[in-house]
Design a protein around this motif. Sequence first.
Motif, PDB file in Angstrom:
ATOM      1  N   THR A   1       0.821  -1.226   0.000  1.00 56.55           N
ATOM      2  CA  THR A   1       0.000   0.000   0.000  1.00 56.55           C
ATOM      3  C   THR A   1       0.854   1.275   0.000  1.00 56.55           C
ATOM      4  OG1 THR A   1      -0.171   0.233   2.413  1.00 56.55           O
ATOM      5  CG2 THR A   1      -1.756  -1.248   1.349  1.00 56.55           C
TER       6      THR A   1
ATOM      7  N   ALA B   1      -2.377   1.716   3.907  1.00 55.19           N
ATOM      8  CA  ALA B   1      -3.467   0.748   4.131  1.00 55.19           C
ATOM      9  C   ALA B   1      -4.747   1.423   4.605  1.00 55.19           C
ATOM     10  CB  ALA B   1      -3.027  -0.306   5.146  1.00 55.19           C
TER      11      ALA B   1
ATOM     12  N   TYR C   1      -7.433  -7.709   3.798  1.00 51.04           N
ATOM     13  CA  TYR C   1      -5.999  -7.442   3.875  1.00 51.04           C
ATOM     14  C   TYR C   1      -5.300  -8.678   4.455  1.00 51.04           C
ATOM     15  CZ  TYR C   1      -6.786  -2.339   3.316  1.00 51.04           C
ATOM     16  OH  TYR C   1      -7.115  -1.079   2.865  1.00 51.04           O
TER      17      TYR C   1
END
Length: 290
Positions: free
Chosen positions: A64, A116, A133
Amino acid sequence: MQFGKFRLSIIRECNFKLDGGAMFGVVPKTLWSKVSPSDELNRIPLSCNLLLIDTGSKKVLVETGMGTRWDKKETDRYEVETLVSPENVLAPLGLTNADVDAVIISHLHFDHAGGACRLVDGKLVPTFPRAKYFVQKGELHLAHNVNARGTGSYRKDDFMPLVEHGVITVINGDTEIVPGVFAKVTGGHTSHHQVVYFESEGKKGVYFADIIPTKSHISPPWVMGYDHFPLESCDVKSNWLTKAAKEKWLVVFDHEKGVPWGHVSLDEKGKFDFQALPAATLSSDAVFSS
Ligand SMILES: [Zn+2]
């Protein structure tokens, strides 16, 4: 880039800089500065290269990046240059954050997990609202319990909101995330650091994450000072690179500022070399400013 049935794209999330000595560990500056020159503060230029693997039925994002939650002092220290908006990381590919089905984070250091979550009305929410995730159990444990040596690399705000929103899928060891895309634990950089291996129609590839951050780290002993287990990193690199060279895998580097994907070769003296693919293979010049 088409890769068997998969479509691969690189999203350059940011450019930033880290200390060259920390990036090359025990390698003398007289050697590393020839391949990676440093600035007046001894920092070397890096990028955060996210990899999007579109398998046809699922979109898997690898890493990310740094995100944008940095104050002035930190932005200056790392010379962070954000290249995509957290609200729409995949805009240059014509996609939205909500199109991502899975996010694989190699480990929870701030330059991998920083993007994230994002701030919305003062609250941290998952950047990719529909995604699961995938994080290694041991890495999540380490991020909560890291000692003084490693603490500067973790920020709880990068991953605690994921836990609170219930979007983390904790995996324990090697795992097939979606058909053809695998998280594989390497250790080395951190105890449960994972790389992403993918294959489609006989084509094979690997996103090395922080096991081999740039093309200048291709030599197995050139491991980072940041690594918790540098001897392990050296062996892991040799093993993976040998397979990658032999079977002509696509290799992807997370922090390479030049073209971050290509192939590796192994000569008769046991030396690995990297051949980047043409820059035209990158999906979007808009995202991929160097
Ligand atoms: Zn790291």
